[in-house]
Design an enzyme around this catalytic site. Sequence first.
Site, PDB file in Angstrom:
ATOM      1  N   THR A   1      25.048  69.407  27.285  1.00 60.86           N
ATOM      2  CA  THR A   1      26.046  68.347  27.212  1.00 60.86           C
ATOM      3  C   THR A   1      25.462  67.071  26.610  1.00 60.86           C
ATOM      4  O   THR A   1      24.258  66.812  26.738  1.00 60.86           O
ATOM      5  CB  THR A   1      26.570  68.057  28.633  1.00 60.86           C
ATOM      6  OG1 THR A   1      27.345  66.860  28.604  1.00 60.86           O
ATOM      7  CG2 THR A   1      25.436  67.855  29.630  1.00 60.86           C
ATOM      8  N   ASP A   2      26.327  66.266  26.019  1.00 65.65           N
ATOM      9  CA  ASP A   2      25.891  64.954  25.508  1.00 65.65           C
ATOM     10  C   ASP A   2      25.514  63.996  26.643  1.00 65.65           C
ATOM     11  O   ASP A   2      24.853  62.978  26.414  1.00 65.65           O
ATOM     12  CB  ASP A   2      26.981  64.326  24.622  1.00 65.65           C
ATOM     13  CG  ASP A   2      28.325  64.128  25.311  1.00 65.65           C
ATOM     14  OD1 ASP A   2      28.468  64.511  26.498  1.00 65.65           O
ATOM     15  OD2 ASP A   2      29.238  63.589  24.668  1.00 65.65           O
ATOM     16  N   GLU A   3      25.915  64.351  27.885  1.00 66.48           N
ATOM     17  CA  GLU A   3      25.649  63.432  29.002  1.00 66.48           C
ATOM     18  C   GLU A   3      24.168  63.303  29.318  1.00 66.48           C
ATOM     19  O   GLU A   3      23.770  62.405  30.055  1.00 66.48           O
ATOM     20  CB  GLU A   3      26.397  63.897  30.254  1.00 66.48           C
ATOM     21  CG  GLU A   3      27.891  63.874  30.068  1.00 66.48           C
ATOM     22  CD  GLU A   3      28.661  64.055  31.370  1.00 66.48           C
ATOM     23  OE1 GLU A   3      28.035  63.987  32.442  1.00 66.48           O
ATOM     24  OE2 GLU A   3      29.869  64.255  31.284  1.00 66.48           O
TER      25      GLU A   3
ATOM     26  N   TYR B   1      24.997  65.715  38.175  1.00 69.92           N
ATOM     27  CA  TYR B   1      25.317  66.776  37.201  1.00 69.92           C
ATOM     28  C   TYR B   1      24.468  66.640  35.941  1.00 69.92           C
ATOM     29  O   TYR B   1      23.763  67.568  35.534  1.00 69.92           O
ATOM     30  CB  TYR B   1      26.811  66.743  36.835  1.00 69.92           C
ATOM     31  CG  TYR B   1      27.118  67.471  35.541  1.00 69.92           C
ATOM     32  CD1 TYR B   1      27.001  68.854  35.453  1.00 69.92           C
ATOM     33  CD2 TYR B   1      27.498  66.767  34.386  1.00 69.92           C
ATOM     34  CE1 TYR B   1      27.255  69.527  34.251  1.00 69.92           C
ATOM     35  CE2 TYR B   1      27.751  67.429  33.189  1.00 69.92           C
ATOM     36  CZ  TYR B   1      27.626  68.809  33.128  1.00 69.92           C
ATOM     37  OH  TYR B   1      27.866  69.463  31.944  1.00 69.92           O
TER      38      TYR B   1
ATOM     39  N   LYS C   1      21.468  69.027  34.127  1.00 62.23           N
ATOM     40  CA  LYS C   1      21.570  69.594  32.777  1.00 62.23           C
ATOM     41  C   LYS C   1      20.371  69.134  31.938  1.00 62.23           C
ATOM     42  O   LYS C   1      19.790  69.915  31.181  1.00 62.23           O
ATOM     43  CB  LYS C   1      22.886  69.180  32.105  1.00 62.23           C
ATOM     44  CG  LYS C   1      24.140  69.787  32.707  1.00 62.23           C
ATOM     45  CD  LYS C   1      24.204  71.301  32.590  1.00 62.23           C
ATOM     46  CE  LYS C   1      24.415  71.780  31.164  1.00 62.23           C
ATOM     47  NZ  LYS C   1      24.627  73.266  31.140  1.00 62.23           N
TER      48      LYS C   1
HETATM   49  P1  NAD Z   1      33.340  75.650  34.215  1.00 67.95           P
HETATM   50  O1  NAD Z   1      33.019  74.944  35.477  1.00 67.95           O
HETATM   51  O2  NAD Z   1      34.756  75.750  33.759  1.00 67.95           O
HETATM   52  O3  NAD Z   1      32.787  77.161  34.283  1.00 67.95           O
HETATM   53  C1  NAD Z   1      31.533  77.473  34.804  1.00 67.95           C
HETATM   54  C2  NAD Z   1      31.444  79.003  34.965  1.00 67.95           C
HETATM   55  O4  NAD Z   1      30.124  79.329  35.424  1.00 67.95           O
HETATM   56  C3  NAD Z   1      32.419  79.587  35.987  1.00 67.95           C
HETATM   57  O5  NAD Z   1      32.996  80.777  35.483  1.00 67.95           O
HETATM   58  C4  NAD Z   1      31.537  79.883  37.199  1.00 67.95           C
HETATM   59  O6  NAD Z   1      32.020  80.943  37.996  1.00 67.95           O
HETATM   60  C5  NAD Z   1      30.217  80.221  36.524  1.00 67.95           C
HETATM   61  N1  NAD Z   1      29.050  80.008  37.404  1.00 67.95           N
HETATM   62  C6  NAD Z   1      28.788  78.892  38.142  1.00 67.95           C
HETATM   63  N2  NAD Z   1      27.635  79.065  38.826  1.00 67.95           N
HETATM   64  C7  NAD Z   1      27.158  80.293  38.492  1.00 67.95           C
HETATM   65  C8  NAD Z   1      26.007  81.029  38.857  1.00 67.95           C
HETATM   66  N3  NAD Z   1      25.094  80.534  39.724  1.00 67.95           N
HETATM   67  N4  NAD Z   1      25.809  82.258  38.318  1.00 67.95           N
HETATM   68  C9  NAD Z   1      26.721  82.780  37.447  1.00 67.95           C
HETATM   69  N5  NAD Z   1      27.842  82.125  37.078  1.00 67.95           N
HETATM   70  C10 NAD Z   1      28.063  80.895  37.594  1.00 67.95           C
HETATM   71  O7  NAD Z   1      32.418  74.975  33.108  1.00 67.95           O
HETATM   72  P2  NAD Z   1      32.744  74.570  31.579  1.00 67.95           P
HETATM   73  O8  NAD Z   1      33.428  73.271  31.552  1.00 67.95           O
HETATM   74  O9  NAD Z   1      33.329  75.734  30.898  1.00 67.95           O
HETATM   75  O10 NAD Z   1      31.261  74.332  31.037  1.00 67.95           O
HETATM   76  C11 NAD Z   1      30.488  75.426  30.541  1.00 67.95           C
HETATM   77  C12 NAD Z   1      29.142  74.927  30.054  1.00 67.95           C
HETATM   78  O11 NAD Z   1      29.333  73.990  29.003  1.00 67.95           O
HETATM   79  C13 NAD Z   1      28.315  74.205  31.119  1.00 67.95           C
HETATM   80  O12 NAD Z   1      26.967  74.556  30.940  1.00 67.95           O
HETATM   81  C14 NAD Z   1      28.538  72.731  30.815  1.00 67.95           C
HETATM   82  O13 NAD Z   1      27.436  71.962  31.223  1.00 67.95           O
HETATM   83  C15 NAD Z   1      28.653  72.776  29.308  1.00 67.95           C
HETATM   84  N6  NAD Z   1      29.451  71.694  28.682  1.00 67.95           N
HETATM   85  C16 NAD Z   1      30.714  71.426  29.118  1.00 67.95           C
HETATM   86  C17 NAD Z   1      31.481  70.464  28.467  1.00 67.95           C
HETATM   87  C18 NAD Z   1      32.907  70.164  28.894  1.00 67.95           C
HETATM   88  O14 NAD Z   1      33.536  69.301  28.318  1.00 67.95           O
HETATM   89  N7  NAD Z   1      33.482  70.862  29.879  1.00 67.95           N
HETATM   90  C19 NAD Z   1      30.949  69.769  27.378  1.00 67.95           C
HETATM   91  C20 NAD Z   1      29.626  70.055  26.957  1.00 67.95           C
HETATM   92  C21 NAD Z   1      28.903  71.033  27.614  1.00 67.95           C
HETATM   93  O1  DAU Z   2      30.586  64.970  27.861  1.00 68.28           O
HETATM   94  C1  DAU Z   2      30.563  66.318  28.217  1.00 68.28           C
HETATM   95  C2  DAU Z   2      30.955  66.475  29.683  1.00 68.28           C
HETATM   96  O2  DAU Z   2      32.362  66.274  29.741  1.00 68.28           O
HETATM   97  C3  DAU Z   2      30.581  67.836  30.254  1.00 68.28           C
HETATM   98  O3  DAU Z   2      29.180  67.937  30.294  1.00 68.28           O
HETATM   99  C4  DAU Z   2      31.140  68.016  31.674  1.00 68.28           C
HETATM  100  O4  DAU Z   2      30.890  69.326  32.137  1.00 68.28           O
HETATM  101  C5  DAU Z   2      32.636  67.770  31.624  1.00 68.28           C
HETATM  102  O5  DAU Z   2      33.174  67.849  32.943  1.00 68.28           O
HETATM  103  C6  DAU Z   2      32.934  66.396  31.023  1.00 68.28           C
HETATM  104  O6  DAU Z   2      32.454  65.335  31.881  1.00 68.28           O
HETATM  105  P1  DAU Z   2      33.330  63.997  32.137  1.00 68.28           P
HETATM  106  O7  DAU Z   2      32.870  63.407  33.407  1.00 68.28           O
HETATM  107  O8  DAU Z   2      33.375  63.160  30.920  1.00 68.28           O
HETATM  108  O9  DAU Z   2      34.796  64.700  32.292  1.00 68.28           O
HETATM  109  P2  DAU Z   2      36.002  64.498  33.318  1.00 68.28           P
HETATM  110  O10 DAU Z   2      37.111  65.365  32.818  1.00 68.28           O
HETATM  111  O11 DAU Z   2      35.588  64.639  34.726  1.00 68.28           O
HETATM  112  O12 DAU Z   2      36.423  62.983  33.082  1.00 68.28           O
HETATM  113  C7  DAU Z   2      36.698  62.460  31.797  1.00 68.28           C
HETATM  114  C8  DAU Z   2      36.897  60.962  31.924  1.00 68.28           C
HETATM  115  O13 DAU Z   2      38.121  60.709  32.642  1.00 68.28           O
HETATM  116  C9  DAU Z   2      35.798  60.272  32.703  1.00 68.28           C
HETATM  117  O14 DAU Z   2      35.562  58.983  32.120  1.00 68.28           O
HETATM  118  C10 DAU Z   2      36.386  60.111  34.102  1.00 68.28           C
HETATM  119  C11 DAU Z   2      37.861  59.936  33.839  1.00 68.28           C
HETATM  120  N1  DAU Z   2      38.798  60.463  34.867  1.00 68.28           N
HETATM  121  C12 DAU Z   2      38.602  61.736  35.328  1.00 68.28           C
HETATM  122  C13 DAU Z   2      39.477  62.281  36.241  1.00 68.28           C
HETATM  123  C14 DAU Z   2      39.280  63.685  36.771  1.00 68.28           C
HETATM  124  C15 DAU Z   2      39.875  59.699  35.288  1.00 68.28           C
HETATM  125  O15 DAU Z   2      40.063  58.543  34.859  1.00 68.28           O
HETATM  126  N2  DAU Z   2      40.753  60.239  36.192  1.00 68.28           N
HETATM  127  C16 DAU Z   2      40.602  61.496  36.689  1.00 68.28           C
HETATM  128  O16 DAU Z   2      41.434  61.934  37.491  1.00 68.28           O
END
Ligand code: NAD
Ligand code: DAU
Length: 336
Positions: A125-127, A152, A156
Amino acid sequence: AFEPTNIIVTGGCGFIGSNFVHHVVREHPKTHVTVLDKLTYAGNPGNIAGLPADRVELVVGDVCDAELLGRVVPGHDAIVHFAAESHNDNSILDPSPFVRTNVEGTYQLLEACRAHDVRYHHVSTDEVYGDLALDDPARFTPESPYRPSSPYSSTKASSDLLVRAWHRTYGVRATISNCSNNYGPYQHVEKFIPRQVTNVLCGVRPKLYGDGANVRDWIHTEDHSRAVWEILTRGRIGETYLIGADGERSNLDVLRAILERMGRSPDDFDWVRDRPGHDRRYAIDWSKLHDELGWEPVHTDFSEGLDQTIAWYADHRDWWEGAKEATEAKYAKQGQ
Ligand code: NAD
Ligand code: DAU
């Protein structure tokens, strides 16, 4: 190019992982996918149901389980590691599963790749780079210092550092990608866009944290999938690539766009307590990915992507209704 025929996708029942599995089945007919997923609250086997049984196999299990990895990994030519605890708000309430799955799980996968000489791609992630000020012209690059803010993002970041060390010390054939905020179908209702869309669908007012000025750099999950495949097959071993789509938007702007597209007044939402340690802004410079691999985003019309995402949630109430109540009960306890 490296042409994998037998890959493991960890976390393939989650949001981005399942979109990636659909992408591979659709676009790369020679590749078989073994999904390794623990099916936590965030994993739903329905996300990959209906895909051809000769192309996709689901193994339910934990990436921390070394004995299981010893049985499953041999015979595969690559692991694409999506599995993680992914939600910042959960990590603030209880960091322990984040340390275990994100750090220990990555360690076990790297050890399995080392033992069986398997190519490894690490989805991050960019975080890990912390945040930028709203008025800073800078964007994150692969050279940006690691400066994570939340439990989190610190787990990562830790996992990324393990990958770099296992490549350098043991020669594991690894690449890393750090992507910005994804949106699209199958995203859990705890996350910002699905939470607000399903709130409106349930007749509940959306909830905005803090002053709503925080900026996220949005990318459609399909563009993320394509970038991961390009890096897996053509990326330089040992390198880190940033994935983004020039999608910077404030949370307030995104929320108002949702309200407008769902026929609500732009002020029909509640301001709620801010997230502790809330990162201000993320922004990605993806020029390395473009210059080296020719990748560029296709889903560049955010309004169109948002309309499709809203329509998907409206059409798939069965998919999210079960998780909605528990998710909102948890938020309510935190005043969010
Ligand atoms: P998500 O929470 O939707 O899905 C996570 C999946 O991993 C689920 O299916 C869960 O059952 C599985 N899992 C969790 N713990 C596990 C374990 N111990 N063993 C096996 N499986 C397990 O997550 P997402 O939003 O799809 O993110 C996927 C990946 O992408 C993560 O590594 C996250 O850090 C990265 N990422 C997410 C975002 C975003 O915007 N959501 C952006 C950049 C990177
Ligand atoms: O940048 C990549 C990341 O993006 C991934 O690594 C994470 O897995 C993914 O969950 C996401 O993280 P954020 O914290 O940016 O996403 P989230 O959807 O939780 O929130 C997005 C923004 O919206 C953040 O600034 C918090 C805000 N927010 C979130 C929720 C759930 C609100 O204002 N209200 C809300 O109810």
